[in-house]
Design an enzyme around this catalytic site. Structure first.
Site, PDB file in Angstrom:
ATOM      1  N   HIS A  61       0.858  -1.181   0.000  1.00 50.76           N
ATOM      2  CA  HIS A  61       0.000   0.000   0.000  1.00 50.76           C
ATOM      3  C   HIS A  61       0.895   1.231   0.000  1.00 50.76           C
ATOM      4  O   HIS A  61       2.123   1.116  -0.061  1.00 50.76           O
ATOM      5  CB  HIS A  61      -0.962  -0.008   1.194  1.00 50.76           C
ATOM      6  CG  HIS A  61      -0.295   0.034   2.530  1.00 50.76           C
ATOM      7  ND1 HIS A  61       0.595  -0.934   2.965  1.00 50.76           N
ATOM      8  CD2 HIS A  61      -0.382   0.923   3.555  1.00 50.76           C
ATOM      9  CE1 HIS A  61       1.010  -0.642   4.180  1.00 50.76           C
ATOM     10  NE2 HIS A  61       0.437   0.484   4.559  1.00 50.76           N
ATOM     11  N   HIS A  63       1.230   3.928   2.233  1.00 48.21           N
ATOM     12  CA  HIS A  63       1.666   4.672   3.403  1.00 48.21           C
ATOM     13  C   HIS A  63       3.177   4.871   3.299  1.00 48.21           C
ATOM     14  O   HIS A  63       3.905   4.022   2.784  1.00 48.21           O
ATOM     15  CB  HIS A  63       1.296   3.936   4.686  1.00 48.21           C
ATOM     16  CG  HIS A  63      -0.146   4.116   5.075  1.00 48.21           C
ATOM     17  ND1 HIS A  63      -0.805   3.260   5.935  1.00 48.21           N
ATOM     18  CD2 HIS A  63      -1.055   5.058   4.715  1.00 48.21           C
ATOM     19  CE1 HIS A  63      -2.061   3.677   6.091  1.00 48.21           C
ATOM     20  NE2 HIS A  63      -2.227   4.759   5.358  1.00 48.21           N
ATOM     21  N   ASP A  65       5.772   4.664   5.154  1.00 51.91           N
ATOM     22  CA  ASP A  65       6.775   3.715   5.649  1.00 51.91           C
ATOM     23  C   ASP A  65       6.934   2.497   4.747  1.00 51.91           C
ATOM     24  O   ASP A  65       7.808   1.660   4.985  1.00 51.91           O
ATOM     25  CB  ASP A  65       6.453   3.277   7.088  1.00 51.91           C
ATOM     26  CG  ASP A  65       5.063   2.692   7.262  1.00 51.91           C
ATOM     27  OD1 ASP A  65       4.159   3.050   6.498  1.00 51.91           O
ATOM     28  OD2 ASP A  65       4.877   1.877   8.190  1.00 51.91           O
ATOM     29  N   HIS A  66       6.137   2.416   3.687  1.00 48.55           N
ATOM     30  CA  HIS A  66       6.237   1.303   2.751  1.00 48.55           C
ATOM     31  C   HIS A  66       6.722   1.717   1.365  1.00 48.55           C
ATOM     32  O   HIS A  66       7.054   0.853   0.554  1.00 48.55           O
ATOM     33  CB  HIS A  66       4.875   0.604   2.616  1.00 48.55           C
ATOM     34  CG  HIS A  66       4.431  -0.055   3.882  1.00 48.55           C
ATOM     35  ND1 HIS A  66       4.555  -1.405   4.123  1.00 48.55           N
ATOM     36  CD2 HIS A  66       3.884   0.466   5.009  1.00 48.55           C
ATOM     37  CE1 HIS A  66       4.094  -1.687   5.331  1.00 48.55           C
ATOM     38  NE2 HIS A  66       3.678  -0.563   5.887  1.00 48.55           N
ATOM     39  N   HIS A 138      -6.869  -3.333   5.882  1.00 54.58           N
ATOM     40  CA  HIS A 138      -6.214  -2.171   6.476  1.00 54.58           C
ATOM     41  C   HIS A 138      -7.140  -0.978   6.292  1.00 54.58           C
ATOM     42  O   HIS A 138      -8.234  -1.099   5.733  1.00 54.58           O
ATOM     43  CB  HIS A 138      -4.852  -1.966   5.815  1.00 54.58           C
ATOM     44  CG  HIS A 138      -3.941  -1.043   6.567  1.00 54.58           C
ATOM     45  ND1 HIS A 138      -3.869  -1.015   7.936  1.00 54.58           N
ATOM     46  CD2 HIS A 138      -3.050  -0.101   6.126  1.00 54.58           C
ATOM     47  CE1 HIS A 138      -2.975  -0.106   8.309  1.00 54.58           C
ATOM     48  NE2 HIS A 138      -2.470   0.457   7.234  1.00 54.58           N
ATOM     49  N   ASP A 206       0.365  -4.790   7.723  1.00 55.91           N
ATOM     50  CA  ASP A 206      -0.716  -3.808   7.818  1.00 55.91           C
ATOM     51  C   ASP A 206      -2.093  -4.399   7.535  1.00 55.91           C
ATOM     52  O   ASP A 206      -2.747  -4.077   6.545  1.00 55.91           O
ATOM     53  CB  ASP A 206      -0.453  -2.625   6.874  1.00 55.91           C
ATOM     54  CG  ASP A 206       0.763  -1.834   7.288  1.00 55.91           C
ATOM     55  OD1 ASP A 206       1.861  -2.415   7.340  1.00 55.91           O
ATOM     56  OD2 ASP A 206       0.617  -0.634   7.584  1.00 55.91           O
ATOM     57  N   HIS A 265       7.301  -5.829  11.061  1.00 59.93           N
ATOM     58  CA  HIS A 265       6.533  -4.586  11.115  1.00 59.93           C
ATOM     59  C   HIS A 265       6.156  -4.238  12.557  1.00 59.93           C
ATOM     60  O   HIS A 265       5.004  -4.030  12.909  1.00 59.93           O
ATOM     61  CB  HIS A 265       5.278  -4.705  10.239  1.00 59.93           C
ATOM     62  CG  HIS A 265       4.688  -3.372   9.864  1.00 59.93           C
ATOM     63  ND1 HIS A 265       3.598  -2.846  10.511  1.00 59.93           N
ATOM     64  CD2 HIS A 265       5.035  -2.480   8.921  1.00 59.93           C
ATOM     65  CE1 HIS A 265       3.280  -1.674   9.976  1.00 59.93           C
ATOM     66  NE2 HIS A 265       4.156  -1.420   9.006  1.00 59.93           N
TER      67      HIS A 265
END
Length: 304
Positions: A61, A63, A65-66, A138, A206, A265
């Protein structure tokens, strides 16, 4: 053989001892990456792996941090003199997100193909990988990935000889191609045995526990799954923010009958994670904490 390296295990923000989420695999000269958080370039260098063979990057996805490490990763791959096209796979919106990030990485010596996942489950086959994307739960559209290396059956020499197939065509049939010779048509199924067990890796972050996660992880040799929280009192928080606890991840591993579970994670607030593992192993015995740089060489099962 599939080489697997867990490059980063942090969720939300990088820490001095923990990079953001990313996984990398190597198979037959081709590398695949899932997620590319900030600092992923450094993690690849620390692992001693190369940027040049990365042919596929899958995103769970969008976000930060990814995906925040993507512009730097693309520039580093360019500096490694990559010329071959790069395939990016992710949820709908991938083209828009990549276009925006490339404002700071505009000139690259290779083409980028963006493939947006259109279905709750979708299969892609490239560079020897079978990649199954499956939707999870998520607070934004998010996918997990199952990566499989399939293994064909044995070449049946006696059968090939009985059918009078010239030996110079055996290799072609082994590769899955059909041969026509002097009015005869030879197909792979005439000389190949039943497909043998391959290698199966499932990766998911997530999410809350999800039906498609269990379905796609069934029988995996390794499940790498998020465990955002280990403290039992944070279950409510996990539900609120659509994440999983260590114990829920272990229940997924048990339900899917996987061989091994790596947790990843982790919340930045999580300390002394190993203290919680005895309770996790009561649910699923072969559970382990993921660590930055943790590697495994996954091999085909020995034939009887």
């Amino acid at each position: 053989m599939l080489d697997v390296c867990l490059l980063g295990t942090a969720g939300m923000m990088p820490l001095p001892y923990r990079y953001l989420t990313s996984l990398m695999t190597r198979y037959n000269g081709s590398s695949l990456m899932v997620d590319c958080g900030e600092g992923t370039q450094i993690a690849v260098k620390k692992a001693g792996w190369s940027f040049h063979p990365i042919d596929i990057i899958c995103f769970t996805h969008y976000h930060a941090d990814h995906i925040s490490g993507l512009p730097g990763m693309l520039l580093t791959m360019g500096n490694a003199e990559r010329k071959e096209p790069l395939t990016l796979i992710g949820p709908k919106g991938l083209k828009r997100v990549v276009s925006a990030l490339r404002v700071i990485a505009p000139e690259l010596p290779f083409e980028i193909e963006c493939i947006e996942i259109q279905e709750p489950e979708q299969v892609f086959e490239m560079h020897g990988y079978k990649i199954t994307a499956f939707m999870v739960k998520h607070n934004v559209p998010c996918y997990g990935y199952t990566i499989e290396i399939r293994r064909q059956g044995r070449f049946l020499v006696e059968q090939a000889m009985q059918k009078g197939i010239p030996k110079n065509y055996w290799g072609i049939l082994q590769k899955g191609d059909t041969v026509e010779y002097e009015g005869h048509k030879y197909t792979p199924d005439m000389v190949m045995g039943t497909p043998r067990k391959g290698i199966k890796l499932t990766y998911c972050t997530d999410t809350r526990p999800a039906e498609l996660l269990v379905k796609n992880a069934i029988g995996s040799d390794l499940l790498i799954c998020e465990g955002m929280y280990a403290e039992p009192e944070k279950l409510a928080k996990a539900k609120q923010y659509k994440h999983m606890t260590f114990y829920e991840a272990a229940q997924v591993a048990k339900a899917a009958q996987v061989k091994e579970l790596w947790l990843t994670h982790f919340s930045p607030s999580l300390i002394r994670a190993e203290d919680y593992m005895p309770k996790v192993r009561e649910i699923f015995q072969n559970s382990h904490l993921g660590k930055d740089g943790k590697m495994i060489e996954m091999n085909f099962e020995q034939d009887e």
